[in-house]
Design a protein around this motif. Structure first.
Motif, PDB file in Angstrom:
ATOM      1  N   PRO A  42       0.820  -1.212   0.000  1.00 53.97           N
ATOM      2  CA  PRO A  42       0.000   0.000   0.000  1.00 53.97           C
ATOM      3  C   PRO A  42       0.848   1.254   0.000  1.00 53.97           C
ATOM      4  CG  PRO A  42       0.139  -0.872   2.218  1.00 53.97           C
ATOM      5  CD  PRO A  42       0.901  -1.825   1.334  1.00 53.97           C
ATOM      6  N   TYR A  43       0.280   2.357  -0.473  1.00 56.58           N
ATOM      7  CA  TYR A  43       0.960   3.643  -0.358  1.00 56.58           C
ATOM      8  C   TYR A  43       1.058   3.984   1.126  1.00 56.58           C
ATOM      9  CZ  TYR A  43       2.731   7.569  -3.075  1.00 56.58           C
ATOM     10  OH  TYR A  43       3.557   8.466  -3.695  1.00 56.58           O
ATOM     11  N   PRO A  44       2.162   4.576   1.582  1.00 59.58           N
ATOM     12  CA  PRO A  44       2.373   4.761   3.025  1.00 59.58           C
ATOM     13  C   PRO A  44       1.593   5.936   3.620  1.00 59.58           C
ATOM     14  CG  PRO A  44       4.278   5.561   1.811  1.00 59.58           C
ATOM     15  CD  PRO A  44       3.360   4.947   0.791  1.00 59.58           C
ATOM     16  N   ASP A 109      11.412   3.314   3.990  1.00 52.71           N
ATOM     17  CA  ASP A 109      10.970   4.241   2.946  1.00 52.71           C
ATOM     18  C   ASP A 109      12.090   5.208   2.565  1.00 52.71           C
ATOM     19  OD1 ASP A 109      11.090   6.003   5.073  1.00 52.71           O
ATOM     20  OD2 ASP A 109       8.938   6.387   5.182  1.00 52.71           O
ATOM     21  N   GLY A 110      13.272   4.970   3.114  1.00 54.64           N
ATOM     22  CA  GLY A 110      14.435   5.790   2.784  1.00 54.64           C
ATOM     23  C   GLY A 110      14.748   6.871   3.795  1.00 54.64           C
ATOM     24  N   PHE A 111      13.901   7.003   4.831  1.00 57.58           N
ATOM     25  CA  PHE A 111      14.101   8.049   5.840  1.00 57.58           C
ATOM     26  C   PHE A 111      14.115   7.431   7.233  1.00 57.58           C
ATOM     27  CE2 PHE A 111      12.036  10.055   2.213  1.00 57.58           C
ATOM     28  CZ  PHE A 111      12.795  11.200   2.023  1.00 57.58           C
ATOM     29  N   PRO A 112      14.801   8.063   8.192  1.00 54.95           N
ATOM     30  CA  PRO A 112      14.810   7.553   9.566  1.00 54.95           C
ATOM     31  C   PRO A 112      13.435   7.706  10.218  1.00 54.95           C
ATOM     32  CG  PRO A 112      15.943   9.674   9.443  1.00 54.95           C
ATOM     33  CD  PRO A 112      15.654   9.264   8.034  1.00 54.95           C
ATOM     34  N   ARG A 117       7.513  13.347   8.217  1.00 56.09           N
ATOM     35  CA  ARG A 117       7.058  13.196   6.836  1.00 56.09           C
ATOM     36  C   ARG A 117       5.960  14.173   6.471  1.00 56.09           C
ATOM     37  NH1 ARG A 117       9.391   9.156   8.991  1.00 56.09           N
ATOM     38  NH2 ARG A 117      10.513   7.566   7.786  1.00 56.09           N
ATOM     39  N   SER A 118       5.208  14.620   7.445  1.00 57.51           N
ATOM     40  CA  SER A 118       4.152  15.605   7.204  1.00 57.51           C
ATOM     41  C   SER A 118       4.741  16.991   6.967  1.00 57.51           C
ATOM     42  CB  SER A 118       3.185  15.640   8.394  1.00 57.51           C
ATOM     43  OG  SER A 118       2.222  16.657   8.239  1.00 57.51           O
ATOM     44  N   LEU A 119       5.671  17.384   7.824  1.00 55.65           N
ATOM     45  CA  LEU A 119       6.276  18.705   7.715  1.00 55.65           C
ATOM     46  C   LEU A 119       7.160  18.802   6.469  1.00 55.65           C
ATOM     47  CD1 LEU A 119       6.515  21.419   9.258  1.00 55.65           C
ATOM     48  CD2 LEU A 119       8.548  20.491  10.371  1.00 55.65           C
ATOM     49  N   SER A 354      -0.449  22.319  11.167  1.00 48.96           N
ATOM     50  CA  SER A 354       0.954  22.038  10.842  1.00 48.96           C
ATOM     51  C   SER A 354       1.606  21.381  12.042  1.00 48.96           C
ATOM     52  CB  SER A 354       1.694  23.341  10.503  1.00 48.96           C
ATOM     53  OG  SER A 354       3.085  23.146  10.494  1.00 48.96           O
ATOM     54  N   SER A 355       2.657  20.625  11.780  1.00 50.32           N
ATOM     55  CA  SER A 355       3.411  20.032  12.888  1.00 50.32           C
ATOM     56  C   SER A 355       3.993  21.106  13.790  1.00 50.32           C
ATOM     57  CB  SER A 355       4.538  19.157  12.337  1.00 50.32           C
ATOM     58  OG  SER A 355       4.035  18.116  11.553  1.00 50.32           O
ATOM     59  N   ASN A 356       4.198  22.308  13.239  1.00 50.26           N
ATOM     60  CA  ASN A 356       4.802  23.408  13.995  1.00 50.26           C
ATOM     61  C   ASN A 356       3.784  24.299  14.691  1.00 50.26           C
ATOM     62  OD1 ASN A 356       7.380  22.659  13.343  1.00 50.26           O
ATOM     63  ND2 ASN A 356       7.535  24.008  11.565  1.00 50.26           N
ATOM     64  N   GLU A 357       2.482  24.102  14.395  1.00 47.08           N
ATOM     65  CA  GLU A 357       1.464  24.975  14.980  1.00 47.08           C
ATOM     66  C   GLU A 357       0.352  24.122  15.573  1.00 47.08           C
ATOM     67  OE1 GLU A 357      -1.025  29.064  13.973  1.00 47.08           O
ATOM     68  OE2 GLU A 357       0.035  27.998  12.378  1.00 47.08           O
ATOM     69  N   THR A 358       0.365  23.981  16.886  1.00 47.39           N
ATOM     70  CA  THR A 358      -0.601  23.135  17.575  1.00 47.39           C
ATOM     71  C   THR A 358      -1.608  23.926  18.407  1.00 47.39           C
ATOM     72  OG1 THR A 358       0.972  22.852  19.404  1.00 47.39           O
ATOM     73  CG2 THR A 358       0.985  21.171  17.666  1.00 47.39           C
ATOM     74  N   ASP A 359      -1.477  25.246  18.428  1.00 47.61           N
ATOM     75  CA  ASP A 359      -2.407  26.105  19.176  1.00 47.61           C
ATOM     76  C   ASP A 359      -3.281  26.836  18.160  1.00 47.61           C
ATOM     77  OD1 ASP A 359      -3.705  27.572  21.077  1.00 47.61           O
ATOM     78  OD2 ASP A 359      -2.075  29.000  21.400  1.00 47.61           O
ATOM     79  N   PHE A 360      -4.421  26.255  17.802  1.00 43.13           N
ATOM     80  CA  PHE A 360      -5.203  26.791  16.689  1.00 43.13           C
ATOM     81  C   PHE A 360      -6.664  27.088  17.030  1.00 43.13           C
ATOM     82  CE2 PHE A 360      -4.100  22.253  16.147  1.00 43.13           C
ATOM     83  CZ  PHE A 360      -5.284  21.678  16.576  1.00 43.13           C
TER      84      PHE A 360
END
Length: 504
Positions: A42-44, A109-112, A117-119, A354-360
């Protein structure tokens, strides 16, 4: 032998001897080696993994051996999300205990694991495009050399760009699994027509109705997938789409997670090009939480809270596992929920903006909703929308969410954010009339959110949507019945696979 052949009295003995020889020459090991063995990749992304898991279970129940491949990152997230699990946990353990021959492997998938992966979306997709195939090749080679029964099929997500090369190299039946509606598939499939006619990949895309795609009566440019509305087509995702839909034209078989009756014209037109089977919706048995974990986040149990709510009174709000929304839109939806005074469950991933903005959320929002609102970071969606307290679903229009809502007869309020979701909305709102657009303007406002929620949850519009939804639900139910189209197509698909295997 000449004497036997010319003497009729020897014929019965000859036939008996031949039968005995055939029976003795076919050992149990050789019988086992005739069993179809599919490697499934499947696509990841969670929205793709879910139908792949359900398909694996369904094929295994039909006698297939399945080797299911997840990325190490996806596996790590799933395991981390499960209570009392260990790092060496196999997500198909319970499925095997129930008698299904499903094996499980993970690849890089080539990354640690710690890579966001989202950011870093584009970098991740570049890796999937260029690096991932090497890891797949390696694991297919390993399985092909050692597996019993012998590997015979590759079932890969249509968005992969390498499927035909791998299938050809290892002489496997090349099966492309499309996890979205057939309408989306055929629009990508006919990118050349869109480009020739100036509706895609031109400096100034045409804005008139598109009426030349085989099997599609008419569609407006605003209802195309977001990648086909984009002006910049040099992105990594566009490169993946272009290559993937060249590659899928070399597939032996295409299977689609949809219902023939819901998209009959589109599917019939595609069948003139390649073997394609509408086998959906692919749900877990009994439409309950399945034996196999697929969630990438820990699930909150909403049942106790829902049990205290009146029948059909709760709006479920979720924007899926992948797409992001703007902080402004989240704020307007929050105020719209307050103004509507409706009861609701709102699934808000930590990275929804965003992974960097959690207060929304607006200041004090959670204090103001009191007992009529529940906010959770994630939940088991099937468990929630099948609860009698749910009366509507404010959704991003992911295809899994639409199919699940149809099965539960839950009308939809559509707020597409990305990719196929805009085209899915067209099916829901225009073609099947089982949902409403959340916003008909470019800017979402809290007043419109309030008004649309009210129309979805009560009144004349709500009644009409529920009537239409029951009809669509009946169509899907019939397709999944013993003599239904999806069951017949699934059996035809298996027969086609077996024929292809014998020819390889």
């Amino acid at each position: 032998m000449l004497q036997l052949a010319t003497n009729p009295s020897y014929y019965p003995c000859l036939c008996l001897c031949l039968c005995l020889c055939l029976c003795l020459s076919t050992t149990p090991m050789e019988d086992e080696n005739q069993k179809p063995h599919a490697i499934m990749v499947p696509y990841p992304l969670q929205g793709h993994i879910i139908p792949f898991v359900h398909l694996a279970m369904k094929l295994a129940s039909k006698g297939f051996t399945i080797t299911f491949v997840n990325t190490q990152s996806i596996n790590h997230q799933i395991i981390k999300a499960q209570p009392n699990s260990t790092t060496n946990h196999d997500i198909f353990t319970e499925a095997r205990q129930s008698g299904l021959d499903i094996r499980y492997r993970t690849i890089s998938d080539g990354f640690p694991l710690g890579f966001d992966r989202s950011l870093n979306h584009d970098q991740f997709m570049e890796g999937v495009r260029h690096v991932f195939s090497a890891h797949v090749d390696e694991i297919v080679a390993d399985i092909d050399a050692q597996s019993n029964p012998k590997l015979t099929c590759l079932i890969s997500d249509t968005f992969f760009v390498w499927s035909s090369a791998i299938a050809t190299k290892y002489k496997l039946v090349n099966i492309s699994f499309w996890t979205e509606p057939a309408l989306v598939f055929t629009l990508y499939y006919h990118l050349d027509l869109l480009e020739i006619n100036g509706h895609f990949a031109s400096i100034d895309n045409r804005e008139d109705t598109i009426d030349y795609i085989p099997g599609v009566r008419a569609i407006e440019p605003k209802d195309l997938m977001s990648y086909l509305q984009a002006t910049d087509i040099s992105t990594v995702v566009h490169k993946i789409i272009f290559k993937a839909f060249e590659d899928v034209k070399r597939a032996d078989i295409i299977i689609c997670n949809t219902v023939h009756e819901l998209e009959s014209d589109t599917i019939s037109a595609l069948q003139e090009k390649q073997p394609i089977y509408a086998i959906g919706p692919i749900f877990p048995k009994g439409f309950t939480k399945g034996l196999v974990a697929t969630s990438l986040w820990s699930e909150s149990d909403c049942t106790k809270w829902l049990n205290t709510m009146p029948h059909g009174s709760v709006l479920y709000v979720s924007f899926g596992s992948y797409a992001h929304a703007s902080k402004k839109d989240i704020v307007e939806i929050a105020y719209g929920l307050l103004l509507s005074e409706v009861r609701f469950i709102w699934v808000l991933r930590d990275d929804i903006v965003s992974s960097n903005e959690t207060d929304f959320l607006p200041i004090g929002f959670e204090d103001r909703i009191k007992d009529r609102g529940l906010i959770v970071p994630w939940c088991c969606q099937i468990s929630v929308i099948s609860h009698q307290a749910i009366g509507g679903f404010l959704t991003h229009c992911g295809w899994n969410s639409i199919l699940e809502s149809i099965w539960c007869s839950i009308p939809l309020l559509c707020f597409p954010l990305l990719t196929d979701q805009f085209t899915n909305r067209k099916l829901v709102v225009d073609d099947w009339q089982i949902g409403l657009n959340l916003s008909d303007a470019k800017q979402l406002t809290r007043d419109e959110v309030e008004e649309k929620i009210s129309r979805l949850m009560s009144g004349k519009t709500s009644d009409e949507l529920k009537r239409n939804m029951k009809q669509i639900r009946k169509t899907v139910e019939n397709a999944l019945s013993r003599d239904g189209s999806s069951v017949k197509n699934f059996n035809q698909f298996i027969n086609k696979v077996e024929i292809k295997i014998r020819k390889k």
